[in-house]
Design an enzyme around this catalytic site. Structure first.
Site, PDB file in Angstrom:
ATOM      1  N   LYS A 197       2.840   8.225  -4.034  1.00  0.00           N
ATOM      2  CA  LYS A 197       3.143   9.642  -3.771  1.00  0.00           C
ATOM      3  C   LYS A 197       4.429   9.749  -2.958  1.00  0.00           C
ATOM      4  O   LYS A 197       5.307  10.577  -3.241  1.00  0.00           O
ATOM      5  CB  LYS A 197       1.992  10.302  -3.017  1.00  0.00           C
ATOM      6  CG  LYS A 197       0.595  10.137  -3.616  1.00  0.00           C
ATOM      7  CD  LYS A 197      -0.462  10.805  -2.739  1.00  0.00           C
ATOM      8  CE  LYS A 197      -1.847  10.182  -2.870  1.00  0.00           C
ATOM      9  NZ  LYS A 197      -2.414  10.186  -4.204  1.00  0.00           N
ATOM     10  N   HIS A 241      -7.593   0.012  -9.632  1.00  0.00           N
ATOM     11  CA  HIS A 241      -6.543   0.520  -8.746  1.00  0.00           C
ATOM     12  C   HIS A 241      -5.907  -0.652  -8.008  1.00  0.00           C
ATOM     13  O   HIS A 241      -6.503  -1.229  -7.102  1.00  0.00           O
ATOM     14  CB  HIS A 241      -7.200   1.495  -7.762  1.00  0.00           C
ATOM     15  CG  HIS A 241      -6.243   2.249  -6.897  1.00  0.00           C
ATOM     16  ND1 HIS A 241      -5.471   3.290  -7.363  1.00  0.00           N
ATOM     17  CD2 HIS A 241      -5.928   2.128  -5.576  1.00  0.00           C
ATOM     18  CE1 HIS A 241      -4.748   3.786  -6.383  1.00  0.00           C
ATOM     19  NE2 HIS A 241      -4.996   3.082  -5.282  1.00  0.00           N
ATOM     20  N   SER A 282      -0.284   3.912  -5.044  1.00  0.00           N
ATOM     21  CA  SER A 282      -1.323   4.753  -4.457  1.00  0.00           C
ATOM     22  C   SER A 282      -0.696   5.828  -3.562  1.00  0.00           C
ATOM     23  O   SER A 282       0.199   6.549  -3.991  1.00  0.00           O
ATOM     24  CB  SER A 282      -2.315   3.866  -3.697  1.00  0.00           C
ATOM     25  OG  SER A 282      -3.497   4.577  -3.388  1.00  0.00           O
TER      26      SER A 282
END
Length: 425
Positions: free
Chosen positions: A269, A406, A265
């Site tokens: 990044k 997710h 998540s």
């Protein structure tokens, strides 16, 4: 006072509020492929000046740097200066941890700048019997003690986002939250396959809140400064920087052969940016990293730049905000972030129900980055590859989309471990 003064002021305030709300309101997230706007994907093999790149040497000398500098200054933000001092100390060690399966080390890392300091802890497990182990390094969301039920793992004292499900209250971790995130860390599987695991609580580097008065940024401030300058680092770049400081220790541990940086998540990044900024990472894994991670921004599917900059204004550089709801103005896209990692192994992963992170945008990004990997005779996601659920494509640049939401699951780790055995050992 005139008779209507008492009504004019409230009406003016109401009008001002309505106008402000209209200007800052974000469009609803798009989950309809027919509503994805037509967009042009920037060619990673054509410079900003229009020159074609035909081999890896030209890429390294001409194109890679200009792409990197754009991401550094306009998206994630630039680290403002070098550290003054760095130190580490093994504060706890057990050579018979986890039932004799692992060596456990807990390492206190100290960094100093401008007579200010910050400390964070690395939790490291290494497999017994493998004296030169590759290691997965990744951040956790609530503390090192949450990834295992090992009673000897130190509980973080740093600010922690409240989460009733995980028993985090009053922004403080306690014994009650030990082991609550074991499901996301397949530690036994890693150790059984000869891999180590190193993890750090990301809140010890920079608390995940829109407040630049604490955490890593504040060490670097000039006199009177209260937040990073326009093109300086946001939290994602600070977290990436912290991963590199963990790497400073890991590369000097004689029981470690190489390090694969991992993130999920928002921390996916950070892992991708860490991989782009630090060539010491032997491999990179971005799990469900979405907007500002692996997903193409110009698709405007799921989370968008405008939405992420509104919801999490501290994550990126201030300069990135000029692209909110104006993705078409970007001269780059996230496939070029992935390309910066070439030719090192890279794994991009999605989940079919995680539409907010735009699984198709992540897949296409890996596909568009492949032409850079091919400059080095490395394989990636070809134009004929199809995005299928639970059908991994395990090349040097790898991809899978699993069933589910997710999250990080055992299925994900099964793929990462098998891939790493081929490409990252």
């Amino acid at each position: 006072m005139t008779p209507n003064q008492t009504t004019v002021k409230p009406l003016f305030l109401l009008l001002f509020t309505l106008i402000t709300s209209a200007l800052t309101a974000q469009p609803e997230a798009n989950y309809d492929e027919t509503k994805v706007p037509k967009f042009s994907v920037p060619d990673p093999l054509v410079t900003f000046g229009g020159e074609a790149i035909t081999d890896s040497q030209q890429w390294e000398e001409k194109r890679k740097l200009e792409i990197y500098q754009f991401f550094e200054k306009q998206i994630y933000g630039k680290v403002p200066a070098l550290l003054d001092e760095y130190s580490f100390k093994v504060i706890e060690q057990d050579n018979n941890a986890l039932g004799g399966k692992a060596q456990r080390k807990q390492i206190a890392v100290g960094i100093k700048k401008n007579n200010r300091s910050l400390n964070f802890n690395i939790l490291l497990y290494l497999p017994i019997g493998n004296e030169n182990a590759p290691v997965f390094l990744g951040y956790n969301f609530h503390g090192n003690h949450t990834v295992t039920d090992d009673p000897n793992v130190i509980i973080t004292e740093a600010w922690n986002e409240n989460n009733e499900d995980l028993k985090i209250r009053n922004n403080k971790a306690t014994e009650a939250s030990r082991g609550v995130r074991m499901n996301r860390w397949a530690i036994d599987k890693m150790l059984d396959k000869g891999y180590g695991i190193a993890t750090v609580y990301y809140g010890e580097i920079d608390p995940d809140k829109n407040d630049f008065s604490d955490g890593l940024h504040s060490l670097f401030y000039e006199e009177g400064q209260t937040k990073p300058k326009t093109n300086e680092w946001g939290s994602i770049a600070a977290w990436a920087y912290g991963l590199s400081r963990a790497m400073d220790y890991l590369e000097n541990d004689t029981n470690i052969s190489n390090v694969i940086v991992f993130g999920h998540s928002r921390l996916g990044k950070a892992a991708l940016w860490a991989g782009a900024t630090d060539l010491r990472f032997a491999g990179v894994i971005g799990n469900d990293s979405g907007c500002g991670g692996a997903a193409l921004s110009k698709r405007k599917f799921g989370e968008t730049i405008g939405q992420i900059n509104t919801s999490f204004p501290h994550w990126f550089s201030e300069s990135f905000k000029k692209y909110s709801n104006k993705e078409e103005m970007l001269p780059v896209d996230q496939h070029e972030l992935l390309a910066l990692i070439a030719p090192r192994p890279l794994y991009v992963a999605s989940a079919v129900e995680d539409e907010w992170a735009d699984p198709k945008g992540e897949f296409l990004s890996a596909q568009y980055a492949t032409k850079v990997y091919e400059l080095y005779d490395k394989k990636g996601i070809s134009s004929t590859d199809v995005q299928e659920v639970n059908h991994p494509i395990k090349q040097t640049l790898a991809y899978h989309m699993r069933s589910g939401k997710h999250d990080v699951t055992d299925y994900d780790w099964d793929q990462y471990i098998a891939w790493a055995e081929t490409f990252a050992k």
